[in-house]
Scaffold this active site. Structure first.
Site, mmCIF file in Angstrom:
data_model
loop_
_atom_site.group_PDB
_atom_site.id
_atom_site.type_symbol
_atom_site.label_atom_id
_atom_site.label_comp_id
_atom_site.label_asym_id
_atom_site.label_seq_id
_atom_site.Cartn_x
_atom_site.Cartn_y
_atom_site.Cartn_z
ATOM 1 N N ASP A 29 0.813 -1.207 0.000
ATOM 2 C CA ASP A 29 0.000 0.000 0.000
ATOM 3 C C ASP A 29 0.851 1.264 0.000
ATOM 4 O O ASP A 29 1.849 1.358 0.719
ATOM 5 C CB ASP A 29 -0.926 0.013 1.221
ATOM 6 N N PHE A 35 -8.377 11.335 4.228
ATOM 7 C CA PHE A 35 -6.960 11.180 3.969
ATOM 8 C C PHE A 35 -6.329 12.547 3.768
ATOM 9 O O PHE A 35 -6.920 13.433 3.176
ATOM 10 C CB PHE A 35 -6.717 10.341 2.716
ATOM 11 N N GLU A 66 -9.574 2.176 -6.878
ATOM 12 C CA GLU A 66 -10.979 1.876 -6.551
ATOM 13 C C GLU A 66 -11.898 3.075 -6.785
ATOM 14 O O GLU A 66 -12.593 3.532 -5.873
ATOM 15 C CB GLU A 66 -11.077 1.359 -5.106
ATOM 16 N N GLN A 90 -15.203 -4.844 -5.220
ATOM 17 C CA GLN A 90 -16.500 -5.511 -5.006
ATOM 18 C C GLN A 90 -17.291 -5.684 -6.297
ATOM 19 O O GLN A 90 -18.403 -5.183 -6.446
ATOM 20 C CB GLN A 90 -17.317 -4.738 -3.970
ATOM 21 N N ALA A 141 -20.469 -1.728 -9.170
ATOM 22 C CA ALA A 141 -19.065 -1.954 -9.538
ATOM 23 C C ALA A 141 -18.972 -2.572 -10.931
ATOM 24 O O ALA A 141 -18.111 -2.199 -11.736
ATOM 25 C CB ALA A 141 -18.393 -2.864 -8.526
ATOM 26 N N HIS A 151 -10.341 -5.515 -7.614
ATOM 27 C CA HIS A 151 -9.829 -5.889 -6.288
ATOM 28 C C HIS A 151 -10.828 -6.798 -5.577
ATOM 29 O O HIS A 151 -12.029 -6.641 -5.747
ATOM 30 C CB HIS A 151 -9.595 -4.645 -5.427
ATOM 31 N N ARG A 160 -11.858 -6.284 10.552
ATOM 32 C CA ARG A 160 -12.145 -5.835 11.921
ATOM 33 C C ARG A 160 -13.144 -6.741 12.632
ATOM 34 O O ARG A 160 -13.182 -6.789 13.853
ATOM 35 C CB ARG A 160 -12.672 -4.397 11.903
ATOM 36 N N GLU A 178 -5.395 -6.295 -6.525
ATOM 37 C CA GLU A 178 -5.170 -6.239 -5.086
ATOM 38 C C GLU A 178 -6.128 -7.238 -4.473
ATOM 39 O O GLU A 178 -7.308 -7.262 -4.810
ATOM 40 C CB GLU A 178 -5.518 -4.817 -4.611
ATOM 41 N N GLY A 181 -9.099 -3.832 5.251
ATOM 42 C CA GLY A 181 -8.816 -3.028 6.441
ATOM 43 C C GLY A 181 -7.519 -3.493 7.105
ATOM 44 O O GLY A 181 -7.397 -3.473 8.328
ATOM 45 N N GLY A 182 -6.577 -3.969 6.294
ATOM 46 C CA GLY A 182 -5.287 -4.362 6.852
ATOM 47 C C GLY A 182 -5.232 -5.805 7.339
ATOM 48 O O GLY A 182 -4.271 -6.218 7.979
#
Ligand SMILES: *[C@@H]1O[C@H](CO)[C@@H](O)[C@H](O)[C@H]1NC(C)=O
Ligand SMILES: *[C@@H]1O[C@H](CO)[C@@H](O)[C@H](O)[C@H]1NC(C)=O
Ligand SMILES: *[C@@H]1O[C@H](CO)[C@@H](O)[C@H](O)[C@H]1NC(C)=O
Length: 317
Positions: free
Chosen positions: A44, A111, A176, A222, A228, A250, A257, A296, A302-303
């Site tokens: 990332d 961001f 995205e 998605q 999408a 992606h 989470r 991706e 979310g990591g």
């Protein structure tokens, strides 16, 4: 003794339910042939903001592991690519420190823009050259004027790259875009994104070494959702097979989470990738389009899911 009994009972039980199965593997024909770079990786862009946080380019261990993955593509991209500007200046940034404001990703839930300095870009290029990876770099598509993409900063980066003699294999523009409404508060249509890519093409044509480079996009996410699918289709229909060498989308199975171990073994969840691949391949038919790529992907967005994405169970995904 008691342990022995239990084991015996367990084995008898297994004998009762499992019959012998003959398994034959036909090795005379391949079901699919994949590129030798099939197993590739993405990092990332946010990691550049954090000055290559936890990725120590001078560690011999990292180098050995990275070399073993070669040949592969390294795609450096993601949401924060759309917030990054390149500066040919050098700046001695320290290692990531959470309390440093200038390195924080968000302000007011949005961001924050940041700068990638030339020395940070040098580190990346020196590393990929050393370990034999092919770099694909994602450019900021939100530098705009009058609704059109402004290629000035991309040109600055390309001039610098060219002058340094770095070999960049491929390029990408934005990330995205079908989620922009949610992430940045306004939308850029699929047909406008196709025009942005045409501009990227014109720019790359000014550099002989990149005239035939890899170009990936539109990196929709998605694809299972109708919106999408519509975005992906509109982008390709406006631009045609000339604007990207490999159409990308992606994919993530679940939200990191909230993920549970059961989800990592849930057959319905494990099966959810196949329909997305089929849909992508149906929209971007090969040929005339180049093969569709998962630009991706990972187990959980979310990591990732801590304690799950980095363990054996994630292997099934
Ligand atoms: C990076 O790796 C080198 C070589 O192993 C080591 O000397 C250095 O301390 C490491 N840097 C960090 C920040 O961990
Ligand atoms: C991180 O930055 C804060 C504020 O500048 C400073 O007080 C702290 O010592 C730094 N921590 C490290 C590990 O450098
Ligand atoms: C970030 O950069 C973009 C493009 O130049 C600009 O439109 C936007 O206002 C900037 N955002 C902030 C918070 O400065």
């Amino acid at each position: 003794m008691e342990f022995g009994w239990k084991l015996f009972l367990f084995l008898s039980f297994l004998n009762a339910v499992i019959e012998a199965i003959d398994l034959k593997i036909a090795t005379d024909r391949a079901v699919q042939i994949v590129s030798d770079k099939y197993l590739s990786i993405a990092i990332d862009t946010g990691i550049i903001r954090h000055n290559w946080e936890r990725l120590n380019f001078s560690s011999p261990k990292v180098e050995s592991l990275a070399r073993a993955l070669s040949p592969c593509y390294l795609r450096v991209g993601g949401s924060e690519a759309d917030f990054m500007k390149f500066s040919p200046d050098t700046h001695n940034v320290r290692f990531y420190n959470q309390s440093d404001l200038y390195m924080s990703d968000y302000y007011d839930n949005k961001f924050v823009n940041f700068t990638m300095f030339s020395n940070q870009f040098d580190e990346l290029n020196n590393f990929v050259t050393k370990v034999g990876w092919s770099l694909i770099f994602d450019l900021n598509s939100l530098l705009r004027e009058g609704g059109q993409w402004l290629p000035d900063n991309a040109k600055l980066l390309m001039d610098y790259t060219s002058q340094k003699g770095y070999k960049i294999t491929g390029w990408e523009l934005g990330n995205e875009p079908n989620s922009y409404k949610h992430h940045i508060g306004y939308s850029i249509s699929g047909s406008q994104r196709a025009k942005d890519y045409s501009k990227l093409h014109s720019l790359l044509n000014q550099y002989p070494q990149w005239r035939n480079s890899v170009i990936i996009g539109p990196s929709t996410t998605q694809l299972s959702k109708t919106s999408a699918e519509k975005y992906f289709t509109e982008f390709l229909q406006t631009g045609g097979p000339d604007i990207v060498t490999n159409p990308t989308f992606h994919q993530y199975y679940i939200n990191g989470r909230e993920a549970t171990i059961d989800q990592f073994m849930d057959i319905d969840i494990l099966n959810s990738l196949m329909p997305e691949i089929n849909k992508g391949n149906k929209i971007a038919k090969h040929p005339p389009y180049g093969k569709t790529w998962l630009g991706e992907t990972g187990s959980a967005y979310g990591g990732g899911a801590p304690g799950l994405s980095n363990t054996y169970v994630a292997g099934f995904m």
